[in-house]
Design an enzyme around this catalytic site. Structure first.
Site, PDB file in Angstrom:
ATOM      1  N   HIS A  99       0.848  -0.968  -0.181  1.00 15.99           N
ATOM      2  CA  HIS A  99      -0.079   0.255  -0.131  1.00 15.99           C
ATOM      3  C   HIS A  99       0.956   1.322   0.060  1.00 15.99           C
ATOM      4  CE1 HIS A  99      -2.866   2.899   1.631  1.00 15.99           C
ATOM      5  NE2 HIS A  99      -3.688   2.311   1.416  1.00 15.99           N
ATOM      6  N   CYS A 145      -4.600   2.758  -3.982  1.00 17.64           N
ATOM      7  CA  CYS A 145      -3.453   3.363  -3.172  1.00 17.64           C
ATOM      8  C   CYS A 145      -2.494   2.137  -3.440  1.00 17.64           C
ATOM      9  CB  CYS A 145      -3.790   3.263  -1.684  1.00 17.64           C
ATOM     10  SG  CYS A 145      -4.726   4.730  -1.257  1.00 17.64           S
ATOM     11  N   LYS A 198     -10.367  -0.306  10.549  1.00 17.66           N
ATOM     12  CA  LYS A 198     -10.608  -1.189   9.646  1.00 17.66           C
ATOM     13  C   LYS A 198     -10.905  -2.547  10.442  1.00 17.66           C
ATOM     14  CE  LYS A 198      -7.388   0.265   6.156  1.00 17.66           C
ATOM     15  NZ  LYS A 198      -8.283   1.007   5.038  1.00 17.66           N
ATOM     16  N   ASP A 229       2.878  -4.187   7.955  1.00 17.92           N
ATOM     17  CA  ASP A 229       1.652  -3.369   7.636  1.00 17.92           C
ATOM     18  C   ASP A 229       0.532  -4.354   7.805  1.00 17.92           C
ATOM     19  OD1 ASP A 229      -0.841  -2.188   6.658  1.00 17.92           O
ATOM     20  OD2 ASP A 229       0.050  -1.888   4.578  1.00 17.92           O
ATOM     21  N   GLN A 279      -4.730  -4.722   6.895  1.00 16.63           N
ATOM     22  CA  GLN A 279      -6.065  -5.478   6.272  1.00 16.63           C
ATOM     23  C   GLN A 279      -6.176  -6.572   7.154  1.00 16.63           C
ATOM     24  OE1 GLN A 279      -8.256  -4.568   4.270  1.00 16.63           O
ATOM     25  NE2 GLN A 279      -7.411  -2.534   3.576  1.00 16.63           N
TER      26      GLN A 279
END
Lengths: 147, 405
Positions: B118, B360, B222, B196, B199
């Site tokens: 991302h 993104c 999220k 990261d 998600q």
């Protein structure tokens, strides 16, 4: 009647989304302001979700815009925006800029015809960019006598 | 009433909206418990934390720290000192890039980054190389859009490689990467790892201790929590080496006019009044997920994922990206000869909320040789009925666009 009023009136007679979008797509297909072959990198507007090309040129006392997009709906919106700005002769542009400098488009017409309500800011941003390019070009044109 | 319907009813958004919300990778809906927690805070508890000694102040400090404790347990951290509250994943990554790695990376050092990250996991590092003279080395990916472990293993052996930057679950493909294997390899080569996890947190069981990563970043919004909340997990020994990156109230031991000393982690990173309502809401979101259980979430999501895969197969000319290894219900696709923008605009016109564009992930779009795509991202509250309705709408919109070509 001005182009803006014409378009608003046209839109008000279209009750369904299908008809509204058919109208927009048709604008992109049949518009004198669209050239599907306009895909040169130098006319590309960066920052739109779909590709948008706008070419500006001056002919006599008029500034002319030609556009294109790789998306059907956007191509129609390009035609629509150019249509809204294309009848402006030098005098009209001067009147438009009096006391307002190069302000960004407020999507007044697009809001009224009910297209923009579902478009996200990113896409609305694309519309702003188109208006900005057209206005900037016209602004420079009336400011700069060398045109 | 089915179990899924019962769970869905806990989200007021669905009572107030008729549309189909398939944009969960952008942000998830919030359950009543989260919303009520925030409302109650402002209505009856509002006061600052870590400062005032009055009853409400002490109560809020306890509640705030309970959220930290809940997050510590949720991601399997060793200590709540390892949990720093931030405004989201982007903030978390920026903090470590501009503090820890700005100090430790030197000219010529290499950062391994894949083209499927991302933007939030690329741009802070791009900025960092300008400041440190370090370099970005692109790591290869396989055709199925997973990391190429063999190739990464080789790269990790280079002496100049000091940092590996990866994602846990892709926001484009819904693929969960086997990050454990990468972290193990990186650790053997003394390469730091930043994950990261934006998600992953709402869909996967996270255990940072077992994973062994140095830093793990995620967002509250999220995972059914409030926007403007996020977490930076960092190993205690690493956080203790990091100097504060911003300065203000609530982070100091002692302030002199020329020199001051800081509290320990996490407080030295939390200068100024925090997003207290947000943090309390995030604590509730964690509680909500834990009450449901990731196993149940996975079970429901696997069912809706299977249903969506079957249905999408019936769409002529569809190309779905990263279709073979998907683990969470994110589907990014294009339809032959139809622009993703046109599709999404008309889906929105029909109250189907999806996302289109480069998501993104412009380097991934370039890798796939596309300008963008449509992304449909589901969560456990999305139903098979919604999938059916979405497919019907998609077919209607495709046929409209083909007829008007």
């Amino acid at each position: 009647m001005t182009s803006t009023e014409e378009i608003i009136l046209d839109f008000k007679t279209l009750p369904t989304w299908e008809e509204k979008y058919e109208y927009i797509i048709e604008l992109g297909k049949n518009s004198q302001f669209i050239n599907p072959k306009l895909t040169d990198e130098k006319y590309l507007l960066e920052g739109c979700q779909s590709k948008v090309w706008i070419k500006c040129k001056v002919r006599k006392d008029e500034v002319i815009f030609i556009g294109n997009s790789d998306a059907l709906i956007t191509r129609g919106l390009v035609a629509l925006i150019i249509k809204l700005y294309s009848k402006n002769c030098k005098n009209d542009w001067e009147k438009m800029f009096v006391g307002r400098e190069k302000e960004r488009g407020n999507h007044h017409v697009l809001k009224e015809i009910g297209i923009i309500k579902h478009l996200s800011m990113t896409r609305a941003q694309g519309l702003s960019l188109m208006e900005e390019k057209i206005k900037n070009y016209a602004f420079d044109w009336i400011q700069n006598s060398s045109y | 009433m089915t179990l899924q319907k019962k769970i869905r009813d806990k989200f007021p958004f669905f009572k107030n909206n008729q549309g189909i919300y398939f944009d969960n990778a952008a942000t998830t809906q919030k359950p009543n418990v989260v919303i009520e927690r925030i409302i109650n805070f402002y209505k009856t508890e509002n006061s600052n934390v870590h400062r005032s000694l009055h009853k409400t102040g002490v109560h809020n400090t306890e509640e705030f720290e309970k959220s930290r404790e809940a997050i510590k347990d949720f991601i399997g951290a060793e200590s709540s000192d390892e949990i720093v509250f931030t405004s989201g994943t982007t903030d978390s990554i920026n903090i470590i890039a501009s503090s820890f790695f700005k100090k430790t990376l030197k000219h010529g050092d290499e950062i391994l980054i894949s083209p499927i990250e991302h933007h939030s996991n690329i741009l802070p590092w791009q900025n960092l190389i300008k400041e440190t003279g370090a370099k970005i080395k692109t790591i290869p990916i396989k055709a199925d859009l997973t990391y190429d472990y063999g190739e990464i293993q080789k790269l990790l052996k280079r002496r100049s490689v000091k940092l590996l930057v990866i994602h846990h679950v892709s926001n484009v493909t819904g693929i969960t990467q086997n990050i454990k294997q990468l972290i193990d390899e990186a650790t053997k080569s003394a390469v730091r790892v930043v994950v990261d996890g934006a998600q992953a947190v709402a869909h996967e069981k996270i255990n940072v201790k077992k994973l062994g990563c140095d830093f793990y970043c995620f967002s509250g919004h999220k995972m059914f929590g409030p926007t403007g909340t996020g977490v930076l997990f960092g190993k205690k020994e690493l956080l203790s080496q990091i100097s504060p990156y911003k300065f203000g109230g609530g982070m100091v031991k002692n302030v002199g006019i020329n020199k001051s000393t800081w509290l320990q982690s996490p407080y030295k990173f939390e200068a100024g009044t925090q997003n207290i309502a947000g943090v309390l809401g995030l604590g509730k979101a964690v509680e909500f997920i834990q009450e449901l259980g990731i196993d149940l979430i996975k079970k429901i999501e696997t069912e809706i994922m299977t249903c969506m895969v079957e249905e999408l197969k019936t769409i002529p000319g569809i190309q779905i990206y990263g279709d073979e290894k998907r683990t969470i219900p994110i589907f990014s696709f294009n339809i032959k000869n139809i622009h993703h923008y046109d599709l999404t605009a008309l889906l929105a016109e029909n109250n189907v909320l999806t996302r289109s564009g480069h998501l993104c992930n412009q380097p991934l779009m370039s890798y796939l040789n596309i300008d963008g795509c449509v992304r449909v991202s589901l969560a456990f509250y999305n139903t098979p009925e919604e999938i059916n309705c979405f497919i019907l709408t998609l077919k209607k919109v495709i046929s409209f666009l083909k007829n008007n070509k």
